[in-house]
Design a protein around this motif. Structure first.
Motif, short mmCIF file in Angstrom:
data_model
loop_
_atom_site.label_atom_id
_atom_site.label_comp_id
_atom_site.label_asym_id
_atom_site.label_seq_id
_atom_site.Cartn_x
_atom_site.Cartn_y
_atom_site.Cartn_z
N PRO A 1 0.81 -1.23 0.00
CA PRO A 1 0.00 0.00 0.00
C PRO A 1 0.83 1.27 0.00
O PRO A 1 0.44 2.27 -0.61
CB PRO A 1 -0.83 -0.13 1.29
CG PRO A 1 -0.90 -1.59 1.55
CD PRO A 1 0.40 -2.14 1.09
N LEU A 2 1.97 1.28 0.69
CA LEU A 2 2.81 2.47 0.74
C LEU A 2 3.32 2.82 -0.65
O LEU A 2 3.29 3.99 -1.07
CB LEU A 2 3.99 2.25 1.69
CG LEU A 2 4.98 3.42 1.80
CD1 LEU A 2 4.28 4.65 2.37
CD2 LEU A 2 6.18 3.03 2.65
N VAL A 3 3.76 1.81 -1.38
CA VAL A 3 4.25 2.03 -2.75
C VAL A 3 3.12 2.60 -3.61
O VAL A 3 3.33 3.56 -4.38
CB VAL A 3 4.77 0.71 -3.35
CG1 VAL A 3 5.22 0.93 -4.80
CG2 VAL A 3 5.92 0.16 -2.52
N SER A 4 1.93 2.05 -3.48
CA SER A 4 0.77 2.52 -4.27
C SER A 4 0.47 3.98 -3.99
O SER A 4 0.22 4.78 -4.91
CB SER A 4 -0.47 1.67 -3.96
OG SER A 4 -0.25 0.33 -4.28
N LEU A 5 0.47 4.34 -2.70
CA LEU A 5 0.15 5.73 -2.33
C LEU A 5 1.17 6.72 -2.89
O LEU A 5 0.81 7.78 -3.42
CB LEU A 5 0.10 5.85 -0.80
CG LEU A 5 -1.17 5.33 -0.12
CD1 LEU A 5 -1.04 5.45 1.38
CD2 LEU A 5 -2.38 6.11 -0.60
N VAL A 6 2.43 6.39 -2.78
CA VAL A 6 3.49 7.28 -3.28
C VAL A 6 3.37 7.44 -4.80
O VAL A 6 3.48 8.55 -5.33
CB VAL A 6 4.88 6.74 -2.89
CG1 VAL A 6 5.97 7.57 -3.57
CG2 VAL A 6 5.05 6.75 -1.37
N VAL A 7 3.11 6.33 -5.51
CA VAL A 7 2.96 6.39 -6.97
C VAL A 7 1.75 7.25 -7.36
O VAL A 7 1.82 8.07 -8.29
CB VAL A 7 2.84 4.97 -7.57
CG1 VAL A 7 2.50 5.03 -9.06
CG2 VAL A 7 4.14 4.19 -7.37
N ILE A 8 0.63 7.07 -6.63
CA ILE A 8 -0.58 7.88 -6.92
C ILE A 8 -0.29 9.36 -6.71
O ILE A 8 -0.70 10.21 -7.52
CB ILE A 8 -1.75 7.41 -6.03
CG1 ILE A 8 -2.23 6.02 -6.49
CG2 ILE A 8 -2.90 8.40 -6.07
CD1 ILE A 8 -3.24 5.39 -5.57
N SER B 1 1.60 2.53 -15.35
CA SER B 1 1.96 1.12 -15.54
C SER B 1 2.55 0.54 -14.25
O SER B 1 2.27 -0.60 -13.87
CB SER B 1 2.98 0.98 -16.68
OG SER B 1 2.44 1.45 -17.88
N LEU B 2 3.36 1.38 -13.56
CA LEU B 2 3.93 0.94 -12.28
C LEU B 2 2.82 0.71 -11.25
O LEU B 2 2.87 -0.27 -10.48
CB LEU B 2 4.92 2.00 -11.78
CG LEU B 2 5.61 1.70 -10.44
CD1 LEU B 2 6.40 0.40 -10.51
CD2 LEU B 2 6.53 2.88 -10.05
N LEU B 3 1.82 1.57 -11.26
CA LEU B 3 0.68 1.41 -10.35
C LEU B 3 -0.08 0.12 -10.65
O LEU B 3 -0.48 -0.62 -9.74
CB LEU B 3 -0.26 2.62 -10.47
CG LEU B 3 -1.44 2.65 -9.49
CD1 LEU B 3 -0.95 2.76 -8.05
CD2 LEU B 3 -2.36 3.85 -9.82
N GLY B 4 -0.22 -0.15 -11.99
CA GLY B 4 -0.89 -1.40 -12.39
C GLY B 4 -0.11 -2.63 -11.94
O GLY B 4 -0.69 -3.61 -11.48
N CYS B 5 1.21 -2.55 -12.08
CA CYS B 5 2.07 -3.67 -11.65
C CYS B 5 1.97 -3.89 -10.14
O CYS B 5 1.99 -5.03 -9.65
CB CYS B 5 3.52 -3.40 -12.05
SG CYS B 5 3.81 -3.49 -13.83
N THR B 6 1.87 -2.77 -9.41
CA THR B 6 1.72 -2.87 -7.95
C THR B 6 0.42 -3.58 -7.59
O THR B 6 0.39 -4.44 -6.69
CB THR B 6 1.73 -1.46 -7.31
OG1 THR B 6 2.90 -0.76 -7.72
CG2 THR B 6 1.70 -1.55 -5.79
#
Length: 604
Positions: free
Chosen positions: A42-49, A77-82
């Motif tokens: 989730p942390l990675v997703s939030l930062v990417v968003i 694409s990175l968000l999709g991969c996450t």
């Protein structure tokens, strides 16, 4: 004392982990690793968003907005991969936890079965034991795995929350305590509700077992004929419904009370969180936060609330599971009272002087009245010994003591002057082939039904099984079945063949004879046999006399009169003893009972 008791129940967490670890080490490690990994996603997703939104905002305000399109596509694409990674981890967690749960459940059931076999026979005559067993079967079997999964989820949510906390503190350190303040009331409500459900479950176990009993009576073939003949169906349905309605109302009252309190705590939580959102909106309007930062913090607070809730609910569920897991560990703590003393001795083979009872008295654990009083007797090797008397006079109890299913409360029993308590229990019981009046009917094949009498000493396909069946007249019955000795008996499973009670008794006789033990105990052995079969079987018993000690319990004097010595019991005492002829000359109770039975035959 009450607090100490609750602490002990919560301490079951450590024991539950040991149980799960012992059952499925590899799957527990893999599951834990995947859940921890999932907590970081989730942390990675939030930062990417946040980066995506800020990039889009900057691009819209720039002179060439399309220059950033390639970067935005890469970020999306990175968000999709996450998201894809999160879905994959979730699938793998489901697979590992399912495998882990199956392994742990099987292990717990193995422990349950081993303990059920280990405990003394007296527990099966104690309602408290059945209450404990019922609670264990209904509630405790799946709880250890759930506790471990729950704790791992708490750790995952804690990792995610810790990651979010860094972002929340960046805005203001006090927000952490505000979120905690919003969620704590819900935790207290859950803990209190768990205590009430646990107390109710413990209080109503006997009622739940009573309802289960009525259900079993109405669905079991053991009672099917009488229920129809006596018209008992509607009565038992009413009794079952009465109990279930009462239980349902009580449980629903507890649930409604919990839901109403839980609803109030949720209103409180929503009020606090809404106020935080208003504060963030104010900062954004004053240009203290970018739109991307506002959306990120909005999701951080939302997810932090979710993770806080997961942790607090997880703690409450952990407490709830710990309470109910205590049923399992209470059951596993039950230990046998009948134990072999240290430095045990071997059973004497062959038996030389025989069995002796010295002033033996016995009372069943749940009874007030003595079942046996001051019994003194001698069973010599190679003798046929018979016990006769009214129902409840203590005949079968004597045999239970001889096999050490119980120990006397006074006096002692010896074999060749060795106390039975000094002989290893399994070694002692191997010396007895017993046919009880309430013999077992196994819903297995006919071959297995006989083989169970000596499964350690005889191969499943051994010819000795057929020889034992021939001795009791069961062979002809079995051969007439569709698959002979491989025919499944009883109606519990598909293709099973039901036998008459007399045919079942012949198979039980064969099971007893297959053991080839030096002492054969026959408790009302011919109660369901026809006269011809009875004659043939006792002809075989007479032939065994030179090699074995035979103990008979019977109301049929045609059977009893063959004994070398007959003991007559009345109210737990031996009142007469001697051979058939000696007891007739004594003209006591035995003589009176014999004449009554003889007159009944003569009258016909």
């Amino acid at each position: 004392m009450k607090i100490k008791s609750k602490f002990k129940k919560v301490f079951n967490l450590k024991m539950s982990f040991s149980l799960v670890w012992e059952s499925a080490k590899k799957w527990t490690l893999l599951s834990t690793f995947l859940i921890v990994l999932q907590g970081l996603v989730p942390l990675v997703s939030l930062v990417v968003i946040k980066v995506i939104i800020d990039t889009i905002t900057e691009s819209v305000q720039s002179a060439a907005p399309m220059d950033s399109f390639q970067r935005i596509v890469i970020l999306i694409s990175l968000l999709g991969c996450t998201s894809l990674l999160n879905m994959f981890i979730q699938s793998m967690i489901h697979l590992t936890q399912e495998h882990q749960s199956l392994l742990v459940t099987d292990h717990v059931l193995d422990l349950l079965h081993s303990k059920s076999i280990e405990v003394d026979l007296e527990y099966y005559e104690n309602p408290d034991y059945f209450d404990t067993l019922h609670r264990t079967q209904e509630e405790a079997i799946y709880r250890p795995t759930r506790m471990v999964h729950g704790l791992v989820r708490i750790i995952r949510s804690g990792i995610s929350l810790a990651a979010m906390a860094g972002l929340v503190v960046a805005l203001h350190w006090a927000l952490i305590f505000v979120l905690l303040f919003a969620m704590l009331p819900g935790l207290f409500v859950r803990l209190k509700a768990s205590q009430k459900i646990y107390a109710w479950q413990e209080k109503r176990t006997a009622s739940q077992r009573k309802a289960q009993y009525y259900h079993w009576v109405m669905t079991s073939d053991d009672y099917a004929k009488e229920i129809r003949i006596f018209g008992l169906g509607p009565l038992f349905i009413r009794q079952y419904r009465k109990i279930r309605v009462k239980l349902r109302k009580e449980k629903m009252n507890l649930l409604q009370h919990r839901i109403s309190q839980d609803f109030l705590t949720k209103i409180w939580s929503i009020f606090i969180v809404t106020a935080l959102y208003a504060l963030l909106a104010n900062y954004t309007l004053q240009a203290q936060l970018t739109l991307g930062t506002f959306i990120m913090f909005y999701q951080v607070i939302q997810r932090s609330q979710h993770f806080f809730g997961d942790i607090l609910n997880g703690l409450a569920a952990l407490y709830d599971d710990a309470l109910f897991t205590s049923y399992l560990f209470d059951f596993l703590k039950i230990g046998p009272r009948i134990k072999t003393q240290k430095n045990s001795l071997f059973f004497p083979v062959p038996i030389r002087s025989g069995f002796k009872f010295y002033n033996v008295s016995f009372r069943y654990p749940s009874a007030e009245k003595m079942a046996l009083k001051q019994i003194n007797l001698h069973i010599k090797p190679g003798q046929v010994v018979a016990f006769v008397g009214d129902n409840g006079s203590g005949k079968t109890t004597l045999v239970k003591l001889l096999c050490r299913l119980y120990d006397p409360v006074e006096g002692s029993i010896t074999v060749d002057d060795i106390k039975l308590t000094h002989i290893e229990i399994s070694e002692l019981r191997r010396q007895f082939g017993v046919l009880f009046q309430d013999f077992a009917r196994y819903h297995n094949t006919a071959r297995e039904n006989i083989w169970f009498g000596n499964s350690d000493g005889v191969e499943r396909e051994s010819k000795k099984i057929i020889d034992a069946a021939n001795l009791t007249g069961a062979h002809h019955t079995i051969e007439s079945l569709p698959d002979g000795y491989d025919t499944l008996l009883g109606k519990w499973f598909e293709s099973g063949e039901e036998l008459s009670i007399g045919e079942w008794q012949k198979i039980a006789f064969a099971r007893c004879f297959l053991k080839d033990a030096p002492v054969v105990v026959l408790d009302e052995p011919t109660s369901a046999l026809d006269a011809e079969t009875e004659y043939k079987i006792f002809h075989q018993v007479q032939k065994m006399k030179a090699e074995k000690t035979i103990i008979l319990i019977s109301h049929r004097f045609s059977t009893v009169r063959m004994a070398d010595i007959i003991y007559v019991l009345d109210s737990g005492k031996i009142i007469e003893q001697g051979s058939h002829r000696q007891l007739l000359k004594l003209n006591g109770k035995y003589c009176r009972l014999f004449k009554m039975q003889a007159e009944a035959y003569n009258a016909t």
